[in-house]
Scaffold this motif. Sequence first.
Motif, PDB file in Angstrom:
ATOM      1  N   ALA A  66      57.759  18.350  89.440  1.00 34.28           N
ATOM      2  CA  ALA A  66      57.463  18.730  90.906  1.00 34.28           C
ATOM      3  C   ALA A  66      56.421  17.739  91.364  1.00 34.28           C
ATOM      4  O   ALA A  66      56.524  17.051  92.543  1.00 34.28           O
ATOM      5  N   LEU A  67      55.154  17.425  90.902  1.00 28.97           N
ATOM      6  CA  LEU A  67      54.328  16.749  91.211  1.00 28.97           C
ATOM      7  C   LEU A  67      54.744  15.232  91.326  1.00 28.97           C
ATOM      8  O   LEU A  67      54.140  14.316  92.289  1.00 28.97           O
ATOM      9  N   VAL A  68      55.297  14.834  90.191  1.00 28.60           N
ATOM     10  CA  VAL A  68      55.875  13.438  90.156  1.00 28.60           C
ATOM     11  C   VAL A  68      56.705  12.946  91.525  1.00 28.60           C
ATOM     12  O   VAL A  68      56.615  12.310  92.111  1.00 28.60           O
ATOM     13  N   ALA A  69      57.524  14.038  91.512  1.00 26.92           N
ATOM     14  CA  ALA A  69      58.544  13.729  92.448  1.00 26.92           C
ATOM     15  C   ALA A  69      57.908  13.934  93.977  1.00 26.92           C
ATOM     16  O   ALA A  69      58.225  13.103  94.899  1.00 26.92           O
ATOM     17  N   ALA A  70      57.096  14.809  94.286  1.00 26.91           N
ATOM     18  CA  ALA A  70      56.345  15.007  95.540  1.00 26.91           C
ATOM     19  C   ALA A  70      55.674  13.664  95.658  1.00 26.91           C
ATOM     20  O   ALA A  70      55.353  13.439  97.061  1.00 26.91           O
ATOM     21  N   THR A  71      54.835  13.285  94.558  1.00 23.90           N
ATOM     22  CA  THR A  71      54.115  11.987  94.939  1.00 23.90           C
ATOM     23  C   THR A  71      54.929  10.719  95.363  1.00 23.90           C
ATOM     24  O   THR A  71      54.565  10.063  96.434  1.00 23.90           O
ATOM     25  N   ALA A  72      56.193  10.411  94.779  1.00 32.86           N
ATOM     26  CA  ALA A  72      57.044   9.587  95.033  1.00 32.86           C
ATOM     27  C   ALA A  72      57.534   9.742  96.602  1.00 32.86           C
ATOM     28  O   ALA A  72      57.390   8.828  97.465  1.00 32.86           O
ATOM     29  N   ILE A  73      57.908  10.926  97.063  1.00 31.28           N
ATOM     30  CA  ILE A  73      58.406  11.282  98.307  1.00 31.28           C
ATOM     31  C   ILE A  73      57.310  11.102  99.310  1.00 31.28           C
ATOM     32  O   ILE A  73      57.329  10.595 100.365  1.00 31.28           O
ATOM     33  N   GLY A  74      56.087  11.687  98.919  1.00 28.02           N
ATOM     34  CA  GLY A  74      55.155  11.617  99.832  1.00 28.02           C
ATOM     35  C   GLY A  74      54.618  10.477 100.481  1.00 28.02           C
ATOM     36  O   GLY A  74      54.372   9.819 101.357  1.00 28.02           O
ATOM     37  N   VAL A  75      54.466   9.371  99.347  1.00 26.92           N
ATOM     38  CA  VAL A  75      54.046   8.237  99.527  1.00 26.92           C
ATOM     39  C   VAL A  75      55.006   7.460 100.236  1.00 26.92           C
ATOM     40  O   VAL A  75      54.522   6.627 101.201  1.00 26.92           O
ATOM     41  N   ALA A  76      56.277   7.460  99.971  1.00 25.25           N
ATOM     42  CA  ALA A  76      57.263   6.716 100.391  1.00 25.25           C
ATOM     43  C   ALA A  76      57.378   7.217 102.120  1.00 25.25           C
ATOM     44  O   ALA A  76      57.508   6.045 102.733  1.00 25.25           O
ATOM     45  N   LEU A  77      57.160   8.215 102.165  1.00 23.82           N
ATOM     46  CA  LEU A  77      57.430   8.602 103.613  1.00 23.82           C
ATOM     47  C   LEU A  77      56.104   8.272 104.438  1.00 23.82           C
ATOM     48  O   LEU A  77      56.169   7.863 105.768  1.00 23.82           O
ATOM     49  N   ALA A  78      55.103   8.537 103.793  1.00 19.17           N
ATOM     50  CA  ALA A  78      53.670   8.034 104.547  1.00 19.17           C
ATOM     51  C   ALA A  78      53.979   6.389 104.696  1.00 19.17           C
ATOM     52  O   ALA A  78      53.325   6.028 105.968  1.00 19.17           O
ATOM     53  N   VAL A  79      54.393   5.581 103.977  1.00 19.47           N
ATOM     54  CA  VAL A  79      54.387   4.007 104.142  1.00 19.47           C
ATOM     55  C   VAL A  79      55.613   4.050 105.245  1.00 19.47           C
ATOM     56  O   VAL A  79      55.000   3.128 105.952  1.00 19.47           O
ATOM     57  N   ALA A  80      56.562   4.755 105.114  1.00 21.13           N
ATOM     58  CA  ALA A  80      57.703   4.369 106.423  1.00 21.13           C
ATOM     59  C   ALA A  80      56.787   4.931 107.476  1.00 21.13           C
ATOM     60  O   ALA A  80      57.298   4.171 108.784  1.00 21.13           O
ATOM     61  N   MET A  81      56.110   5.875 107.706  1.00 24.33           N
ATOM     62  CA  MET A  81      55.669   6.217 109.014  1.00 24.33           C
ATOM     63  C   MET A  81      54.639   5.425 109.488  1.00 24.33           C
ATOM     64  O   MET A  81      54.464   5.163 110.746  1.00 24.33           O
ATOM     65  N   LEU A 151      42.120 -10.018 110.429  1.00 28.59           N
ATOM     66  CA  LEU A 151      41.829 -11.059 109.408  1.00 28.59           C
ATOM     67  C   LEU A 151      42.951 -11.500 108.610  1.00 28.59           C
ATOM     68  O   LEU A 151      43.340 -12.743 108.263  1.00 28.59           O
ATOM     69  N   PHE A 152      43.606 -10.673 107.885  1.00 27.94           N
ATOM     70  CA  PHE A 152      44.953 -10.781 107.280  1.00 27.94           C
ATOM     71  C   PHE A 152      45.913 -11.633 108.220  1.00 27.94           C
ATOM     72  O   PHE A 152      46.543 -12.512 107.696  1.00 27.94           O
ATOM     73  N   ARG A 153      45.958 -11.156 109.359  1.00 24.56           N
ATOM     74  CA  ARG A 153      47.170 -11.590 110.319  1.00 24.56           C
ATOM     75  C   ARG A 153      46.775 -13.255 110.622  1.00 24.56           C
ATOM     76  O   ARG A 153      47.571 -14.121 110.370  1.00 24.56           O
ATOM     77  N   LEU A 154      45.672 -13.520 110.705  1.00 21.66           N
ATOM     78  CA  LEU A 154      45.137 -14.875 111.074  1.00 21.66           C
ATOM     79  C   LEU A 154      45.328 -15.687 109.949  1.00 21.66           C
ATOM     80  O   LEU A 154      45.475 -16.777 109.967  1.00 21.66           O
ATOM     81  N   ASN A 155      45.243 -15.255 108.796  1.00 21.96           N
ATOM     82  CA  ASN A 155      45.520 -15.774 107.426  1.00 21.96           C
ATOM     83  C   ASN A 155      46.886 -16.287 107.146  1.00 21.96           C
ATOM     84  O   ASN A 155      47.366 -16.675 106.158  1.00 21.96           O
ATOM     85  N   GLY A 156      48.070 -15.593 107.893  1.00 15.99           N
ATOM     86  CA  GLY A 156      49.317 -15.672 107.480  1.00 15.99           C
ATOM     87  C   GLY A 156      49.896 -14.764 106.770  1.00 15.99           C
ATOM     88  O   GLY A 156      50.824 -15.060 106.238  1.00 15.99           O
ATOM     89  N   ALA A 157      49.208 -13.813 106.377  1.00 11.46           N
ATOM     90  CA  ALA A 157      49.632 -12.850 105.360  1.00 11.46           C
ATOM     91  C   ALA A 157      50.878 -12.080 105.979  1.00 11.46           C
ATOM     92  O   ALA A 157      51.181 -11.803 107.277  1.00 11.46           O
ATOM     93  N   THR A 158      51.893 -11.526 104.987  1.00 14.04           N
ATOM     94  CA  THR A 158      53.037 -11.024 105.809  1.00 14.04           C
ATOM     95  C   THR A 158      52.836  -9.416 105.779  1.00 14.04           C
ATOM     96  O   THR A 158      51.742  -9.081 105.377  1.00 14.04           O
ATOM     97  N   ARG A 159      53.811  -8.774 106.380  1.00 15.99           N
ATOM     98  CA  ARG A 159      53.669  -7.221 106.525  1.00 15.99           C
ATOM     99  C   ARG A 159      53.494  -6.801 105.112  1.00 15.99           C
ATOM    100  O   ARG A 159      52.770  -5.560 104.686  1.00 15.99           O
ATOM    101  N   TRP A 160      54.253  -7.099 104.169  1.00 14.36           N
ATOM    102  CA  TRP A 160      54.253  -6.674 102.763  1.00 14.36           C
ATOM    103  C   TRP A 160      52.757  -6.957 102.005  1.00 14.36           C
ATOM    104  O   TRP A 160      52.297  -6.168 101.488  1.00 14.36           O
ATOM    105  N   GLN A 161      52.435  -8.205 102.191  1.00 10.48           N
ATOM    106  CA  GLN A 161      51.102  -8.454 101.557  1.00 10.48           C
ATOM    107  C   GLN A 161      50.130  -7.643 102.374  1.00 10.48           C
ATOM    108  O   GLN A 161      49.174  -7.347 101.725  1.00 10.48           O
ATOM    109  N   THR A 162      50.133  -7.627 103.633  1.00 16.30           N
ATOM    110  CA  THR A 162      49.205  -6.671 104.440  1.00 16.30           C
ATOM    111  C   THR A 162      48.957  -5.173 103.812  1.00 16.30           C
ATOM    112  O   THR A 162      48.006  -4.532 103.614  1.00 16.30           O
ATOM    113  N   LEU A 163      50.032  -4.603 103.610  1.00 19.00           N
ATOM    114  CA  LEU A 163      50.374  -3.264 102.868  1.00 19.00           C
ATOM    115  C   LEU A 163      49.864  -3.101 101.549  1.00 19.00           C
ATOM    116  O   LEU A 163      49.219  -2.167 101.332  1.00 19.00           O
TER     117      LEU A 163
END
Length: 254
Positions: A66-81, A151-163
């Motif tokens: 449950a902890l492994v699954a909750a970690t995966a679900i929680g992080v995925a939803l947090a990133v999407a939010m 700073l990341f945006r000024l240096n041309g970083a993509t959203r994935w790189q910033t994340l």
Amino acid sequence: MNKTIERIAPFAFGFIALGAWQGLVWALGVPSYVLPGPIAIVQAYFDDHAVLNQALLSTLSVTFAALVAATAIGVALAVAMAASRLFRAAIQPWAVILQVTPVVALAPFIIIWINQPFLALVVCAIIVAFFPILSNTAAGLASTPADLQDLFRLNGATRWQTLTLLSLPSALPSFLTGLRISGTLALVGAVVAEFVAGSGGFASGLAYRIIEASYRLEIPRMFAALVLLGLSGIVIYAALGWLEAALLRRRNGA
């Protein structure tokens, strides 16, 4: 010297409390079916350690899955939010509703709907465990310094790189705090689900052994199972605390 005393203090307090407990049980002649002393509890564990240890492994397997699954679900939803304000507005209220709904009320339905006992127990534990990871990770992502994002945006970083290079490392302390909380909550969720399943005849985990011992008035055996659960919670919390400290030291280059 002060640090040494602080480390010894919890153990000293525990031994004093156990000694007082045993002394009162002897002095007042309290029968073991009312309140067993520590000696009776330890004896009950050794008399039935094979069954209790197997039940503990069953409970811990549900907890860690449950902890492994909750970690995966929680992080995925947090990133999407963090990536979409619309997604955050749509998901956050439902996550809160799911969190505040007692799992003991949901467990019977989940056990009926999911016709696989282990998976049903894991789902119940996930419901209890995922919210601290979601909320803490989302808060950590939201608190990424704005000047660094610029700073990341000024240096041309993509959203994935910033994340991956900025937001997630910045959110690591918050995520680890949520993980530490969720570790013990996953154990609580597993035990609650096992109580519901055990009442329906599904023999698995320490919760079922507690129910079984209560029906037989084997109170020392009940306490032995409770002690195993308590020790398991302490070990999980301490292990996740050690993991948190190790990862933060590595992140900070210490």
